[in-house]
Design a protein around this motif. Sequence first.
Motif, PDB file in Angstrom:
ATOM      1  N   ALA A 171       0.804  -1.221   0.000  1.00  0.00           N
ATOM      2  CA  ALA A 171       0.000   0.000   0.000  1.00  0.00           C
ATOM      3  C   ALA A 171       0.839   1.273   0.000  1.00  0.00           C
ATOM      4  CB  ALA A 171      -0.941   0.001   1.208  1.00  0.00           C
ATOM      5  N   CYS A 172       1.952   1.291   0.761  1.00  0.00           N
ATOM      6  CA  CYS A 172       2.705   2.556   0.890  1.00  0.00           C
ATOM      7  C   CYS A 172       4.187   2.442   0.543  1.00  0.00           C
ATOM      8  CB  CYS A 172       2.558   3.118   2.294  1.00  0.00           C
ATOM      9  SG  CYS A 172       3.465   2.201   3.563  1.00  0.00           S
ATOM     10  N   GLY A 173       4.704   1.244   0.340  1.00  0.00           N
ATOM     11  CA  GLY A 173       6.098   1.078  -0.042  1.00  0.00           C
ATOM     12  C   GLY A 173       7.094   1.027   1.106  1.00  0.00           C
ATOM     13  N   ALA A 174       6.635   1.083   2.341  1.00  0.00           N
ATOM     14  CA  ALA A 174       7.558   1.034   3.483  1.00  0.00           C
ATOM     15  C   ALA A 174       8.292  -0.305   3.514  1.00  0.00           C
ATOM     16  CB  ALA A 174       6.792   1.224   4.793  1.00  0.00           C
ATOM     17  N   GLU A 175       9.581  -0.273   3.803  1.00  0.00           N
ATOM     18  CA  GLU A 175      10.365  -1.496   3.937  1.00  0.00           C
ATOM     19  C   GLU A 175       9.981  -2.171   5.245  1.00  0.00           C
ATOM     20  OE1 GLU A 175      14.512  -0.572   3.597  1.00  0.00           O
ATOM     21  OE2 GLU A 175      14.352  -0.282   1.430  1.00  0.00           O
ATOM     22  N   LEU A 176       9.608  -3.450   5.163  1.00  0.00           N
ATOM     23  CA  LEU A 176       9.113  -4.152   6.339  1.00  0.00           C
ATOM     24  C   LEU A 176       9.975  -5.339   6.765  1.00  0.00           C
ATOM     25  CD1 LEU A 176       5.349  -4.226   5.303  1.00  0.00           C
ATOM     26  CD2 LEU A 176       6.436  -2.670   6.941  1.00  0.00           C
ATOM     27  N   PHE A 177      10.323  -6.208   5.816  1.00  0.00           N
ATOM     28  CA  PHE A 177      11.045  -7.440   6.133  1.00  0.00           C
ATOM     29  C   PHE A 177      12.190  -7.647   5.146  1.00  0.00           C
ATOM     30  CE2 PHE A 177       6.633  -8.078   7.420  1.00  0.00           C
ATOM     31  CZ  PHE A 177       6.773  -8.524   8.725  1.00  0.00           C
ATOM     32  N   ARG A 178      13.247  -8.295   5.598  1.00  0.00           N
ATOM     33  CA  ARG A 178      14.358  -8.701   4.730  1.00  0.00           C
ATOM     34  C   ARG A 178      14.264 -10.201   4.503  1.00  0.00           C
ATOM     35  NH1 ARG A 178      17.585  -4.743   3.470  1.00  0.00           N
ATOM     36  NH2 ARG A 178      17.975  -3.038   4.899  1.00  0.00           N
ATOM     37  N   SER A 179      14.713 -10.615   3.342  1.00  0.00           N
ATOM     38  CA  SER A 179      14.657 -12.039   2.994  1.00  0.00           C
ATOM     39  C   SER A 179      15.443 -12.912   3.969  1.00  0.00           C
ATOM     40  CB  SER A 179      15.171 -12.257   1.568  1.00  0.00           C
ATOM     41  OG  SER A 179      16.498 -11.785   1.453  1.00  0.00           O
ATOM     42  N   GLU A 180      16.456 -12.335   4.607  1.00  0.00           N
ATOM     43  CA  GLU A 180      17.270 -13.104   5.553  1.00  0.00           C
ATOM     44  C   GLU A 180      16.472 -13.585   6.756  1.00  0.00           C
ATOM     45  OE1 GLU A 180      18.102 -10.124   4.271  1.00  0.00           O
ATOM     46  OE2 GLU A 180      19.968 -10.472   3.197  1.00  0.00           O
ATOM     47  N   THR A 181      15.314 -12.961   7.021  1.00  0.00           N
ATOM     48  CA  THR A 181      14.487 -13.373   8.161  1.00  0.00           C
ATOM     49  C   THR A 181      13.298 -14.231   7.733  1.00  0.00           C
ATOM     50  OG1 THR A 181      13.087 -11.391   8.126  1.00  0.00           O
ATOM     51  CG2 THR A 181      15.122 -11.289   9.436  1.00  0.00           C
ATOM     52  N   LYS A 182      13.201 -14.545   6.458  1.00  0.00           N
ATOM     53  CA  LYS A 182      12.109 -15.376   5.943  1.00  0.00           C
ATOM     54  C   LYS A 182      12.465 -16.848   6.161  1.00  0.00           C
ATOM     55  CE  LYS A 182       9.229 -15.838   1.799  1.00  0.00           C
ATOM     56  NZ  LYS A 182       9.302 -17.243   1.467  1.00  0.00           N
ATOM     57  N   PHE A 183      11.475 -17.637   6.551  1.00  0.00           N
ATOM     58  CA  PHE A 183      11.701 -19.069   6.722  1.00  0.00           C
ATOM     59  C   PHE A 183      10.452 -19.840   6.320  1.00  0.00           C
ATOM     60  CE2 PHE A 183       9.763 -17.806  10.677  1.00  0.00           C
ATOM     61  CZ  PHE A 183       9.086 -18.904  11.167  1.00  0.00           C
ATOM     62  N   ASP A 184      10.621 -21.112   6.037  1.00  0.00           N
ATOM     63  CA  ASP A 184       9.508 -21.952   5.610  1.00  0.00           C
ATOM     64  C   ASP A 184       8.866 -22.587   6.834  1.00  0.00           C
ATOM     65  OD1 ASP A 184       7.688 -23.484   4.291  1.00  0.00           O
ATOM     66  OD2 ASP A 184       9.144 -24.628   3.118  1.00  0.00           O
ATOM     67  N   SER A 185       7.682 -22.083   7.177  1.00  0.00           N
ATOM     68  CA  SER A 185       6.976 -22.599   8.352  1.00  0.00           C
ATOM     69  C   SER A 185       5.913 -23.622   7.961  1.00  0.00           C
ATOM     70  CB  SER A 185       6.315 -21.443   9.109  1.00  0.00           C
ATOM     71  OG  SER A 185       5.272 -20.890   8.315  1.00  0.00           O
ATOM     72  N   HIS A 186       5.713 -23.817   6.660  1.00  0.00           N
ATOM     73  CA  HIS A 186       4.713 -24.762   6.140  1.00  0.00           C
ATOM     74  C   HIS A 186       3.295 -24.388   6.578  1.00  0.00           C
ATOM     75  CE1 HIS A 186       8.036 -27.279   4.824  1.00  0.00           C
ATOM     76  NE2 HIS A 186       8.556 -27.145   6.036  1.00  0.00           N
ATOM     77  N   CYS A 187       3.049 -23.083   6.755  1.00  0.00           N
ATOM     78  CA  CYS A 187       1.719 -22.648   7.200  1.00  0.00           C
ATOM     79  C   CYS A 187       0.832 -22.167   6.055  1.00  0.00           C
ATOM     80  CB  CYS A 187       1.844 -21.558   8.271  1.00  0.00           C
ATOM     81  SG  CYS A 187       2.391 -19.958   7.641  1.00  0.00           S
ATOM     82  N   GLY A 188       1.392 -21.972   4.860  1.00  0.00           N
ATOM     83  CA  GLY A 188       0.596 -21.518   3.729  1.00  0.00           C
ATOM     84  C   GLY A 188       0.759 -20.047   3.390  1.00  0.00           C
ATOM     85  N   TRP A 189       1.514 -19.311   4.207  1.00  0.00           N
ATOM     86  CA  TRP A 189       1.783 -17.898   3.965  1.00  0.00           C
ATOM     87  C   TRP A 189       3.268 -17.632   4.197  1.00  0.00           C
ATOM     88  CZ3 TRP A 189      -2.452 -19.601   6.723  1.00  0.00           C
ATOM     89  CH2 TRP A 189      -3.697 -19.301   6.179  1.00  0.00           C
ATOM     90  N   PRO A 190       3.826 -16.593   3.593  1.00  0.00           N
ATOM     91  CA  PRO A 190       5.222 -16.258   3.881  1.00  0.00           C
ATOM     92  C   PRO A 190       5.401 -15.991   5.378  1.00  0.00           C
ATOM     93  CG  PRO A 190       4.428 -14.994   2.004  1.00  0.00           C
ATOM     94  CD  PRO A 190       3.235 -15.684   2.609  1.00  0.00           C
ATOM     95  N   SER A 191       6.485 -16.500   5.940  1.00  0.00           N
ATOM     96  CA  SER A 191       6.761 -16.331   7.368  1.00  0.00           C
ATOM     97  C   SER A 191       8.123 -15.688   7.568  1.00  0.00           C
ATOM     98  CB  SER A 191       6.746 -17.687   8.076  1.00  0.00           C
ATOM     99  OG  SER A 191       5.462 -18.264   7.992  1.00  0.00           O
ATOM    100  N   PHE A 192       8.186 -14.793   8.535  1.00  0.00           N
ATOM    101  CA  PHE A 192       9.416 -14.082   8.884  1.00  0.00           C
ATOM    102  C   PHE A 192       9.584 -14.168  10.392  1.00  0.00           C
ATOM    103  CE2 PHE A 192       7.454 -12.208   5.192  1.00  0.00           C
ATOM    104  CZ  PHE A 192       8.497 -12.034   4.293  1.00  0.00           C
TER     105      PHE A 192
END
Length: 146
Positions: free
Chosen positions: A50-71
């Motif tokens: 919606a506004c372009g604010a930086e929120l998450f870095r890929s280095e904190t992303k992990f596969d939680s197997h929940c169906g949505w991106p997880s950080f």
Amino acid sequence: MPEKVVKAEEEWRRELSPEEYYVLRLAGTEPPGTGEYLHNEQVGVYRCRACGAELFRSETKFDSHCGWPSFWSPMAGDRVRLLEDRSHGMVRTEVRCSRCDSHLGHVFEGEGYPTPTDQRYCINSIALTFEPAQQAEPDHQSERKA
């Protein structure tokens, strides 16, 4: 964090697709397993759609197997707002963008994932955009806070 973004709901409706509006402004949820960033493994930055604010870095992303991106953490604590959510007969913690107050998803704690924070920021792909590292511009404000 850059200055707040405040718009009338009519403006948000014009700028966002119906699906984006449903998630970002009405606190909806995209169906599990359908998001474009669920399996994204590129290095880069995730921004608020919606506004372009930086929120998450890929280095904190992990596969939680929940169906949505997880950080396991936002870029900085002031990038998101956490609110108690008592909808759907349960108590959860809603995650909103601090800059524009858009709904992003929920954060869960104590699930036993092997991450530094033991948190899972379960975020709707449709609430995000992604910039690969070679295109991402440096965020000097977060560098000063680090």
